[in-house]
Write a protein that holds these residues in place. Structure first.
Motif, PDB file in Angstrom:
ATOM      1  N   ASP A  24      24.827  85.506  35.241  1.00 50.77           N
ATOM      2  CA  ASP A  24      23.399  85.182  35.236  1.00 50.77           C
ATOM      3  C   ASP A  24      23.143  83.711  35.549  1.00 50.77           C
ATOM      4  O   ASP A  24      22.090  83.353  36.091  1.00 50.77           O
ATOM      5  CB  ASP A  24      22.776  85.523  33.876  1.00 50.77           C
ATOM      6  N   ILE A  25      24.100  82.847  35.214  1.00 47.92           N
ATOM      7  CA  ILE A  25      23.928  81.423  35.532  1.00 47.92           C
ATOM      8  C   ILE A  25      23.832  81.227  37.043  1.00 47.92           C
ATOM      9  O   ILE A  25      22.994  80.464  37.531  1.00 47.92           O
ATOM     10  CB  ILE A  25      25.093  80.595  34.956  1.00 47.92           C
ATOM     11  N   PHE A  26      24.684  81.932  37.786  1.00 48.47           N
ATOM     12  CA  PHE A  26      24.629  81.811  39.250  1.00 48.47           C
ATOM     13  C   PHE A  26      23.301  82.342  39.782  1.00 48.47           C
ATOM     14  O   PHE A  26      22.753  81.811  40.752  1.00 48.47           O
ATOM     15  CB  PHE A  26      25.805  82.551  39.881  1.00 48.47           C
ATOM     16  N   THR A  27      22.781  83.399  39.156  1.00 44.48           N
ATOM     17  CA  THR A  27      21.458  83.897  39.540  1.00 44.48           C
ATOM     18  C   THR A  27      20.398  82.832  39.317  1.00 44.48           C
ATOM     19  O   THR A  27      19.523  82.606  40.160  1.00 44.48           O
ATOM     20  CB  THR A  27      21.112  85.163  38.739  1.00 44.48           C
ATOM     21  N   GLN A  69      21.435  69.958  47.229  1.00 41.77           N
ATOM     22  CA  GLN A  69      21.169  70.562  45.928  1.00 41.77           C
ATOM     23  C   GLN A  69      22.442  70.880  45.150  1.00 41.77           C
ATOM     24  O   GLN A  69      22.386  71.344  44.013  1.00 41.77           O
ATOM     25  CB  GLN A  69      20.362  71.855  46.121  1.00 41.77           C
ATOM     26  N   LEU A  70      23.608  70.612  45.751  1.00 38.93           N
ATOM     27  CA  LEU A  70      24.877  70.995  45.117  1.00 38.93           C
ATOM     28  C   LEU A  70      25.091  70.272  43.793  1.00 38.93           C
ATOM     29  O   LEU A  70      25.452  70.896  42.791  1.00 38.93           O
ATOM     30  CB  LEU A  70      26.031  70.706  46.070  1.00 38.93           C
ATOM     31  N   SER A  71      24.881  68.967  43.766  1.00 40.34           N
ATOM     32  CA  SER A  71      25.125  68.193  42.552  1.00 40.34           C
ATOM     33  C   SER A  71      24.274  68.694  41.390  1.00 40.34           C
ATOM     34  O   SER A  71      24.763  68.850  40.265  1.00 40.34           O
ATOM     35  CB  SER A  71      24.838  66.704  42.807  1.00 40.34           C
ATOM     36  N   SER A  75      25.546  70.546  37.864  1.00 39.05           N
ATOM     37  CA  SER A  75      25.139  70.010  36.556  1.00 39.05           C
ATOM     38  C   SER A  75      24.524  71.098  35.685  1.00 39.05           C
ATOM     39  O   SER A  75      24.829  71.217  34.491  1.00 39.05           O
ATOM     40  CB  SER A  75      24.142  68.864  36.741  1.00 39.05           C
ATOM     41  N   ILE A  76      23.649  71.922  36.286  1.00 34.82           N
ATOM     42  CA  ILE A  76      23.030  73.024  35.546  1.00 34.82           C
ATOM     43  C   ILE A  76      24.100  74.013  35.084  1.00 34.82           C
ATOM     44  O   ILE A  76      24.081  74.475  33.936  1.00 34.82           O
ATOM     45  CB  ILE A  76      21.977  73.723  36.421  1.00 34.82           C
ATOM     46  N   LEU A  77      25.035  74.305  35.966  1.00 38.12           N
ATOM     47  CA  LEU A  77      26.122  75.216  35.630  1.00 38.12           C
ATOM     48  C   LEU A  77      26.908  74.705  34.430  1.00 38.12           C
ATOM     49  O   LEU A  77      27.183  75.454  33.479  1.00 38.12           O
ATOM     50  CB  LEU A  77      27.034  75.382  36.840  1.00 38.12           C
ATOM     51  N   SER A  78      27.253  73.434  34.442  1.00 35.57           N
ATOM     52  CA  SER A  78      28.028  72.845  33.344  1.00 35.57           C
ATOM     53  C   SER A  78      27.246  72.890  32.028  1.00 35.57           C
ATOM     54  O   SER A  78      27.803  73.215  30.969  1.00 35.57           O
ATOM     55  CB  SER A  78      28.406  71.398  33.682  1.00 35.57           C
ATOM     56  N   GLU A  79      25.956  72.576  32.090  1.00 35.38           N
ATOM     57  CA  GLU A  79      25.118  72.591  30.888  1.00 35.38           C
ATOM     58  C   GLU A  79      25.024  73.991  30.292  1.00 35.38           C
ATOM     59  O   GLU A  79      25.127  74.172  29.067  1.00 35.38           O
ATOM     60  CB  GLU A  79      23.721  72.076  31.218  1.00 35.38           C
TER      61      GLU A  79
END
Length: 326
Positions: A24-27, A69-71, A75-79
């Protein structure tokens, strides 16, 4: 185009729920198509004799384009992974790998062979030859970086339900069209026209290329980038959504305005653990189950709106649902 492969190996008390939450994070960051690896996975018959080895780890793998938008996405993924560890005891380890699109494609093309789904459908990679049987319906695809080769149980179950429930002359809508494989199947089964929508512009491009590759009249299909039913006009006899459980819950309330009277909604991408949640939401939104397939840890449902849903006048009489477990 260059991509960042994000491989998340995880451990959790409930690994199936963890897989859904990480996916769901990737979504959430706009890349819903992921690869999910578990030690229980068995290579399908489509991999022929050179199947890749079974995974020894539980992992979710996603691909992010290397752009401005990669960075922020990383960051969102890590959080979110840190939040899952704190709240759900899902421990994860992330590895990253930069790769060209050509390298990614070539890494799996050698394993992907023509294979059969259901009674008549044969999925044929564009780089392979195949001698069809008289009744075969050939879906020639090159998925590129889009989700949808037919090898995953969720896609295969959608195609099997399409074979049973799509009628010649139906209008077809695919929400989250990916590679366009379900639109190709609908065309082969006699759909009058096909519309596909996906949040990923790459998927939109790949799906259009696959429609052209299969010599489908450009006037017969429309594919565009959008979120769920936003931008969809008209009503459709059969609507398909092979997406994640959480997104299907959000989608159900948006379906009545785009579903023709007596029309059918096919939902897949539902984990067995999310089945009860989906069934409860379907009851809330006035849908009745007419067919169900279960394969390994996945569920696919065919449902029809009941009479109290606005815009579904003259619905067919209720039929007991069919349930098939494989």
């Amino acid at each position: 185009m260059k991509w960042m492969e994000i491989r998340i190996v995880y451990e959790a008390p409930d690994p199936h729920t963890a897989m859904d939450l990480i996916s769901d994070i990737f979504t959430d960051i706009g890349r819903p198509g992921v690869v999910q690896e578990t030690p229980e996975d068995e290579p399908g018959t489509d991999w022929a004799g050179d199947a890749p080895p079974r995974s020894r780890e539980r992992a979710v793998i996603g691909y992010l384009p290397e752009n401005d938008q990669l960075s922020n996405a990383v960051s969102i993924l890590s959080e979110k992974l840190a939040f899952l560890e704190k709240t759900c005891n899902i421990r994860s380890q992330v590895t990253r790998r930069r790769m060209d699109e050509e390298d990614w494609a070539e890494s799996w093309k050698s394993h992907f062979h023509p294979f059969r789904i259901g009674e008549r459908m044969v999925v044929k990679p564009s780089w392979h030859s195949y001698d069809p049987l008289p009744h075969d319906l050939i879906l020639e695809i090159d998925p590129g970086m889009a989700f949808g080769t037919g090898t995953h149980a969720t896609t295969a179950m959608c195609i099997r339900l399409l074979e049973k429930h799509l009628r010649a002359g139906d209008r077809f809508l695919d929400i989250g069209c990916g590679s366009g494989i379900l639109m190709l199947a609908a065309d082969k089964l006699g759909a009058a026209d096909m519309t596909g929508v996906d949040t990923d512009p790459v998927a939109v491009s790949v799906a259009a290329e696959n429609m052209t590759r299969n010599r489908i009249d450009r006037e017969k299909f429309h594919i565009f980038s959008g979120d769920l039913t936003t931008g969809v006009t008209g009503r459709f006899d059969l609507v398909c959504a092979n997406i994640r459980t959480r997104i299907i819950c959000d989608l159900l309330g948006l379906i009545p305005p785009v579903l023709a009277p007596g029309g059918i909604l096919i939902c897949s991408g539902i984990s067995t653990r999310g089945r009860d949640e989906i069934l409860a939401q379907m009851r809330v939104h006035g849908f009745e189950i007419i067919d169900e397939l279960i394969e390994t840890d996945w569920v696919a449902l065919a449902v029809r709106a009941t009479s109290h849903i606005k815009g579904t006048e003259n619905p067919p009489s209720a039929q007991p649902p069919k349930k098939t477990v494989t």
